[in-house]
Scaffold this motif. Structure first.
Motif, PDB file in Angstrom:
ATOM      1  N   ILE A   6     -25.099 -24.836 -11.576  1.00  0.00           N
ATOM      2  CA  ILE A   6     -24.315 -24.545 -12.775  1.00  0.00           C
ATOM      3  C   ILE A   6     -25.132 -25.029 -13.968  1.00  0.00           C
ATOM      4  O   ILE A   6     -25.705 -26.122 -13.932  1.00  0.00           O
ATOM      5  CB  ILE A   6     -22.940 -25.244 -12.743  1.00  0.00           C
ATOM      6  N   GLN A   7     -25.183 -24.237 -15.055  1.00  0.00           N
ATOM      7  CA  GLN A   7     -25.961 -24.592 -16.238  1.00  0.00           C
ATOM      8  C   GLN A   7     -25.218 -24.139 -17.490  1.00  0.00           C
ATOM      9  O   GLN A   7     -24.569 -23.095 -17.482  1.00  0.00           O
ATOM     10  CB  GLN A   7     -27.340 -23.914 -16.202  1.00  0.00           C
ATOM     11  N   ARG A   8     -25.354 -24.920 -18.548  1.00  0.00           N
ATOM     12  CA  ARG A   8     -24.738 -24.510 -19.820  1.00  0.00           C
ATOM     13  C   ARG A   8     -25.571 -25.006 -20.995  1.00  0.00           C
ATOM     14  O   ARG A   8     -25.982 -26.164 -21.047  1.00  0.00           O
ATOM     15  CB  ARG A   8     -23.307 -25.038 -19.938  1.00  0.00           C
ATOM     16  N   HIS A   9     -25.789 -24.113 -21.950  1.00  0.00           N
ATOM     17  CA  HIS A   9     -26.491 -24.452 -23.186  1.00  0.00           C
ATOM     18  C   HIS A   9     -25.539 -25.105 -24.179  1.00  0.00           C
ATOM     19  O   HIS A   9     -24.377 -24.704 -24.312  1.00  0.00           O
ATOM     20  CB  HIS A   9     -27.042 -23.185 -23.848  1.00  0.00           C
ATOM     21  N   PHE A  10     -26.056 -26.081 -24.898  1.00  0.00           N
ATOM     22  CA  PHE A  10     -25.428 -26.641 -26.080  1.00  0.00           C
ATOM     23  C   PHE A  10     -26.474 -26.615 -27.200  1.00  0.00           C
ATOM     24  O   PHE A  10     -27.674 -26.497 -26.930  1.00  0.00           O
ATOM     25  CB  PHE A  10     -24.944 -28.072 -25.812  1.00  0.00           C
ATOM     26  N   PRO A  11     -26.060 -26.743 -28.461  1.00  0.00           N
ATOM     27  CA  PRO A  11     -27.055 -26.672 -29.534  1.00  0.00           C
ATOM     28  C   PRO A  11     -28.172 -27.701 -29.406  1.00  0.00           C
ATOM     29  O   PRO A  11     -29.303 -27.449 -29.830  1.00  0.00           O
ATOM     30  CB  PRO A  11     -26.215 -26.898 -30.799  1.00  0.00           C
ATOM     31  N   ASP A  12     -27.873 -28.874 -28.834  1.00  0.00           N
ATOM     32  CA  ASP A  12     -28.866 -29.948 -28.784  1.00  0.00           C
ATOM     33  C   ASP A  12     -29.345 -30.296 -27.375  1.00  0.00           C
ATOM     34  O   ASP A  12     -30.162 -31.219 -27.215  1.00  0.00           O
ATOM     35  CB  ASP A  12     -28.295 -31.214 -29.434  1.00  0.00           C
ATOM     36  N   ARG A  13     -28.860 -29.577 -26.345  1.00  0.00           N
ATOM     37  CA  ARG A  13     -29.210 -29.956 -24.981  1.00  0.00           C
ATOM     38  C   ARG A  13     -28.814 -28.847 -24.019  1.00  0.00           C
ATOM     39  O   ARG A  13     -28.141 -27.880 -24.398  1.00  0.00           O
ATOM     40  CB  ARG A  13     -28.516 -31.263 -24.581  1.00  0.00           C
ATOM     41  N   ILE A  14     -29.208 -29.022 -22.768  1.00  0.00           N
ATOM     42  CA  ILE A  14     -28.776 -28.156 -21.676  1.00  0.00           C
ATOM     43  C   ILE A  14     -28.187 -29.058 -20.593  1.00  0.00           C
ATOM     44  O   ILE A  14     -28.824 -30.042 -20.193  1.00  0.00           O
ATOM     45  CB  ILE A  14     -29.949 -27.352 -21.091  1.00  0.00           C
ATOM     46  N   GLU A  15     -26.994 -28.750 -20.148  1.00  0.00           N
ATOM     47  CA  GLU A  15     -26.382 -29.489 -19.049  1.00  0.00           C
ATOM     48  C   GLU A  15     -26.507 -28.664 -17.768  1.00  0.00           C
ATOM     49  O   GLU A  15     -26.329 -27.438 -17.799  1.00  0.00           O
ATOM     50  CB  GLU A  15     -24.903 -29.776 -19.329  1.00  0.00           C
ATOM     51  N   SER A  16     -26.823 -29.318 -16.667  1.00  0.00           N
ATOM     52  CA  SER A  16     -26.892 -28.592 -15.402  1.00  0.00           C
ATOM     53  C   SER A  16     -26.347 -29.454 -14.280  1.00  0.00           C
ATOM     54  O   SER A  16     -26.339 -30.692 -14.348  1.00  0.00           O
ATOM     55  CB  SER A  16     -28.334 -28.163 -15.088  1.00  0.00           C
ATOM     56  N   LEU A  17     -25.888 -28.770 -13.255  1.00  0.00           N
ATOM     57  CA  LEU A  17     -25.390 -29.424 -12.050  1.00  0.00           C
ATOM     58  C   LEU A  17     -26.040 -28.738 -10.867  1.00  0.00           C
ATOM     59  O   LEU A  17     -25.933 -27.515 -10.714  1.00  0.00           O
ATOM     60  CB  LEU A  17     -23.863 -29.293 -11.964  1.00  0.00           C
ATOM     61  N   VAL A  18     -26.769 -29.501 -10.060  1.00  0.00           N
ATOM     62  CA  VAL A  18     -27.353 -28.993  -8.823  1.00  0.00           C
ATOM     63  C   VAL A  18     -26.774 -29.824  -7.696  1.00  0.00           C
ATOM     64  O   VAL A  18     -27.083 -31.012  -7.568  1.00  0.00           O
ATOM     65  CB  VAL A  18     -28.887 -29.065  -8.836  1.00  0.00           C
ATOM     66  N   ASN A  19     -25.887 -29.195  -6.933  1.00  0.00           N
ATOM     67  CA  ASN A  19     -25.123 -29.902  -5.902  1.00  0.00           C
ATOM     68  C   ASN A  19     -24.393 -31.082  -6.545  1.00  0.00           C
ATOM     69  O   ASN A  19     -23.587 -30.875  -7.428  1.00  0.00           O
ATOM     70  CB  ASN A  19     -26.038 -30.285  -4.743  1.00  0.00           C
ATOM     71  N   ALA A  20     -24.701 -32.312  -6.163  1.00  0.00           N
ATOM     72  CA  ALA A  20     -23.981 -33.461  -6.715  1.00  0.00           C
ATOM     73  C   ALA A  20     -24.839 -34.252  -7.690  1.00  0.00           C
ATOM     74  O   ALA A  20     -24.607 -35.447  -7.897  1.00  0.00           O
ATOM     75  CB  ALA A  20     -23.490 -34.369  -5.589  1.00  0.00           C
ATOM     76  N   THR A  21     -25.829 -33.594  -8.314  1.00  0.00           N
ATOM     77  CA  THR A  21     -26.656 -34.242  -9.324  1.00  0.00           C
ATOM     78  C   THR A  21     -26.444 -33.575 -10.677  1.00  0.00           C
ATOM     79  O   THR A  21     -26.637 -32.369 -10.822  1.00  0.00           O
ATOM     80  CB  THR A  21     -28.148 -34.169  -8.949  1.00  0.00           C
TER      81      THR A  21
END
Length: 270
Positions: A207-222
């Motif tokens: 799972i990945q999502r852009h924000f104006p100042d960062r990118i958040e991601s989830l790979v399994n439980a990390t």
């Protein structure tokens, strides 16, 4: 297959990403819609991970991503973006690409959908990697600097071009040809990714999502937070933390969240 949203769907889509209907299909409008889309939707391959049905049809993608609180992977992210841009009057070509063709060879062809938008010169519209571009770019060979990240389009073999993701990106490259369209190859690769045990998205929750100042991601439980300065990683300890991430960070509401978390734990052997 009709690759264009209806007028009512376009209105709902534009409301979902907070963009007014453009008065004309120009580069300024392309940039506004592309950025609204990239920041407004989450890249996620939950359906593939869970073995749930997934469709290439724009109408089904619209229902999932606009009417339901979901995201999508490249076929859906770029599929919906292309269908919306077509409805706005842009000249859109769906290109059949290949993520990691650099090391997988031609077996990769079809595992990525990207978009060419034609003005006097072509542009690349690309929201399908999930952690790459926020804005569209001219389809020309050379370096690309965007939001503090460095990308590039370079020649590959033959008449293929290679898009290079930034240094912290999940997928390092994808290849495409500016005139290569192959809906059958896209459908075949999507089916393989959904059904074959060797598919990376069947084996891993991404799972990945852009924000104006960062990118958040989830790979399994990390859980990973990416910025131009680097990556911060931390474990997701329990279901409560997992559910909170989906709701508050990734802003999606998939069904059967406990089943998703259970499968993450099964895959990790915990």
């Amino acid at each position: 297959m009709d690759q264009k949203l209806t007028e009512a769907q376009l209105d709902a889509y534009l409301a979902r990403i907070g963009i007014a209907r453009p008065e004309q299909a120009d580069i300024a409008a392309l940039k506004a819609i592309h950025q609204g889309h990239a920041l407004g939707f989450t890249w996620e391959a939950i359906d593939c991970f869970m073995g749930w049905p997934s469709s290439l049809a724009p109408q089904a993608i619209f229902t999932k991503m606009v009417e339901e609180r979901r995201g999508g992977w490249c076929y859906e992210m770029n599929g919906l973006l292309g269908a919306a841009l077509s409805a706005c009057g842009f000249a859109v070509t769906r290109l059949c690409g290949g993520v990691r063709r650099a090391d997988m060879g031609d077996l990769a062809i079809g595992n990525h959908l990207t978009l060419r938008i034609d003005f006097e010169e072509p542009w690349l519209a690309e929201a399908g990697l999930g952690d790459a571009l926020v804005d569209p770019v001219p389809l020309v060979i050379g370096p690309i600097a965007q939001n503090g990240y460095d990308f590039a389009i370079e020649p590959a073999d033959g008449d293929w071009l290679r898009f290079h993701n930034h240094a912290y990106g999940g997928a390092p490259t994808f290849d495409f040809r500016p005139d290569h369209t192959d809906e059958a190859a896209l459908a075949g690769a999507q089916r393989w990714l959904m059904e074959n045990d060797a598919s990376p998205f069947r084996a891993n929750l991404v799972i990945q999502r852009h924000f104006p100042d960062r990118i958040e991601s989830l790979v399994n439980a990390t859980w990973r937070t990416i910025s131009p300065q680097g990556v911060v990683e931390r474990p997701v300890g329990d279901f409560s933390a997992f559910a909170s991430l989906l709701e508050n960070v990734f802003q999606i509401d998939p069904p059967r969240c406990e089943a998703i978390w259970s499968r993450v734990n099964e895959n990790s052997g915990t």
